[in-house]
Design a protein around this motif. Structure first.
Motif, PDB file in Angstrom:
ATOM      1  N   ARG A 155       0.750  -1.130  -0.229  1.00  0.00           N
ATOM      2  CA  ARG A 155       0.047  -0.072   0.136  1.00  0.00           C
ATOM      3  C   ARG A 155       0.893   1.249  -0.161  1.00  0.00           C
ATOM      4  N   ASP A 156       2.135   1.278   0.543  1.00  0.00           N
ATOM      5  CA  ASP A 156       2.974   2.412   0.863  1.00  0.00           C
ATOM      6  C   ASP A 156       3.361   2.831  -0.620  1.00  0.00           C
ATOM      7  N   LEU A 157       3.836   1.525  -1.676  1.00  0.00           N
ATOM      8  CA  LEU A 157       4.286   1.754  -2.660  1.00  0.00           C
ATOM      9  C   LEU A 157       3.129   2.416  -3.508  1.00  0.00           C
ATOM     10  N   LEU A 158       2.051   1.840  -3.565  1.00  0.00           N
ATOM     11  CA  LEU A 158       0.887   2.307  -4.358  1.00  0.00           C
ATOM     12  C   LEU A 158       0.502   3.766  -4.010  1.00  0.00           C
ATOM     13  N   GLU A 159       0.714   4.102  -2.669  1.00  0.00           N
ATOM     14  CA  GLU A 159       0.285   5.574  -2.511  1.00  0.00           C
ATOM     15  C   GLU A 159       1.445   6.513  -2.775  1.00  0.00           C
ATOM     16  N   HIS A 160       2.847   6.197  -2.901  1.00  0.00           N
ATOM     17  CA  HIS A 160       3.706   6.808  -3.461  1.00  0.00           C
ATOM     18  C   HIS A 160       3.823   8.153  -3.034  1.00  0.00           C
ATOM     19  N   ARG A 161       3.983   8.498  -1.689  1.00  0.00           N
ATOM     20  CA  ARG A 161       4.260   9.688  -1.015  1.00  0.00           C
ATOM     21  C   ARG A 161       5.257   9.454  -0.055  1.00  0.00           C
ATOM     22  N   PRO A 162       5.949  10.636   0.284  1.00  0.00           N
ATOM     23  CA  PRO A 162       7.315  10.404   1.045  1.00  0.00           C
ATOM     24  C   PRO A 162       6.699  10.319   2.757  1.00  0.00           C
ATOM     25  N   ASN A 163       6.408   8.934   2.969  1.00  0.00           N
ATOM     26  CA  ASN A 163       5.954   8.744   4.347  1.00  0.00           C
ATOM     27  C   ASN A 163       7.158   8.332   5.338  1.00  0.00           C
ATOM     28  N   GLY A 164       8.144   8.023   4.884  1.00  0.00           N
ATOM     29  CA  GLY A 164       9.572   7.509   5.433  1.00  0.00           C
ATOM     30  C   GLY A 164      10.403   8.630   6.085  1.00  0.00           C
ATOM     31  N   ARG A 165      11.297   8.028   6.985  1.00  0.00           N
ATOM     32  CA  ARG A 165      12.200   8.903   7.600  1.00  0.00           C
ATOM     33  C   ARG A 165      13.583   8.105   7.903  1.00  0.00           C
ATOM     34  N   VAL A 166      14.578   8.773   8.373  1.00  0.00           N
ATOM     35  CA  VAL A 166      15.757   8.083   8.730  1.00  0.00           C
ATOM     36  C   VAL A 166      15.914   8.719  10.332  1.00  0.00           C
ATOM     37  N   LEU A 167      16.360   7.790  11.025  1.00  0.00           N
ATOM     38  CA  LEU A 167      16.440   8.088  12.564  1.00  0.00           C
ATOM     39  C   LEU A 167      17.901   7.742  12.978  1.00  0.00           C
ATOM     40  N   ALA A 168      18.389   8.240  14.316  1.00  0.00           N
ATOM     41  CA  ALA A 168      19.556   8.072  14.874  1.00  0.00           C
ATOM     42  C   ALA A 168      19.334   7.665  16.282  1.00  0.00           C
ATOM     43  N   TYR A 169      19.998   6.554  16.564  1.00  0.00           N
ATOM     44  CA  TYR A 169      19.592   6.155  18.279  1.00  0.00           C
ATOM     45  C   TYR A 169      21.314   6.252  18.714  1.00  0.00           C
ATOM     46  N   ASP A 170      21.333   7.018  19.653  1.00  0.00           N
ATOM     47  CA  ASP A 170      22.471   7.442  20.527  1.00  0.00           C
ATOM     48  C   ASP A 170      22.516   6.467  21.711  1.00  0.00           C
TER      49      ASP A 170
END
Length: 330
Positions: A155-170
């Protein structure tokens, strides 16, 4: 979190998948001759990691983390979720595990499983996917979608919107911070040798992106002819990207038609656009220049999602198979 019943598709120009020519030409087809190493149980070993002693690690759909040492598999842990990306931490020999449902985990050599983080910036991590470990222990990792969990990734691929992020764990403070947002299904993550930037595979947008650290500024390095998944450092300033399928022409022709995609997303999986069987592993430099590609045109190891170089061997994982695989590079 309840899964949205309907997608909110973006209307975008249609694109045409580029041909596999130049450095992408399928002249090296050694993946079709890969040695398959069957798992004792379970399926879908999505990623692979290798420690300095040559032991190979993977995780399956059933939640089990396995170690292959010599010719023997050993079950190390059951996450109770779905392990995806796996990284060996050279500082203490532990494994960093991206669990799609439980967040970021650490499996220590004594077999203890520790939950590191399940949220960032006040928002739950919905789709923990792939990671890279900095020299100071900071773990950079992708949260592929804020709307759809692994069970509904199509569904995310078909929606084709920038729904993601990159995070950092310290690990020093135990806190998790936002590195960059607005990404199209960020998946594979790797650090440049000087750790001044991340390379990130955006699966939905079929591209390789550089994210500067610590600013989070994103620069697109390459438009890829296939859908990238996990990536890993080769240890020499280059990187390997697993590409699970060539771009699907019908999916790209539907980009200007969000209403049709909305209907398609409700259909049974077998009626939706399907990935191709041809899989690719591509070696790139820190600027995204393609140095080498190896292929499986016959699809004898389909849905290749993980790749790792260990000496003169490439190890592979797959989202669908019941084995990990290996090929010699030379």
């Amino acid at each position: 979190m309840s899964v949205p019943r309907f997608i909110d598709g973006a209307s975008l120009p249609a694109t045409t998948p580029p041909p596999l020519t130049g450095p992408w030409s399928p002249t090296d087809t050694r993946i079709d001759q890969a040695v398959l190493v069957p798992l004792p149980a379970g399926h879908a070993p999505e990623d692979v990691a290798v420690d300095p002693d040559g032991a190979v690690f993977t995780g399956t759909h059933e939640g089990v983390v396995w170690r292959l040492r010599g010719d023997a598999f050993e079950a190390l842990a059951d996450t109770g979720g779905r392990p995806l990306g796996i990284e060996h931490d050279p500082r203490d020999g532990s494994l960093i595990i991206c669990d799609a449902y439980r967040g970021l985990l650490r499996l220590t050599p004594d077999g203890e499983l520790h939950e590191l983080t399940r949220e960032a910036a006040g928002t739950a991590i919905l789709f923990c996917n792939n990671a890279a470990i900095a020299r100071d222990g900071t773990v950079y990792f992708s949260d592929s979608s804020s709307r759809f969990p692994l069970s509904h990734w199509r569904r995310d691929l078909l929606e084709h919107r920038p729904n993601g992020r990159v995070l950092a764990y310290d690990p020093a403070s135990g806190t998790t911070s936002l590195v960059a947002a607005g990404l199209y299904f960020p998946n594979g993550v790797a650090l440049t040798p000087d750790e001044s930037a991340l390379l990130v595979c955006e699966t939905v947008a079929h591209r390789l992106t550089r994210i500067a650290l610590p600013s989070g500024a994103a620069t697109v390095l390459a438009d890829l002819p296939a859908y990238p998944d996990n990536m890993s450092s080769a240890g020499d300033g280059t990187f390997w990207i697993a590409l699970a399928s060539p771009r699907v022409a019908i999916a790209e022709r539907l980009l200007p038609h969000p209403g049709i995609r909305r209907v398609v997303a409700t259909l049974p999986t077998w009626m939706q656009p399907q990935p191709g069987k041809h899989t690719i592993a591509a070696q790139v430099d820190a600027d995204g220049t393609v140095l080498r590609t190896v292929h499986s045109p016959a699809g004898r190891y389909p849905m290749l999602t993980g790749v790792r170089q260990a000496g003169d061997t490439l190890w592979f994982g797959s989202l669908t198979e019941r084995s990990i695989a290996r090929v010699p590079l030379n």
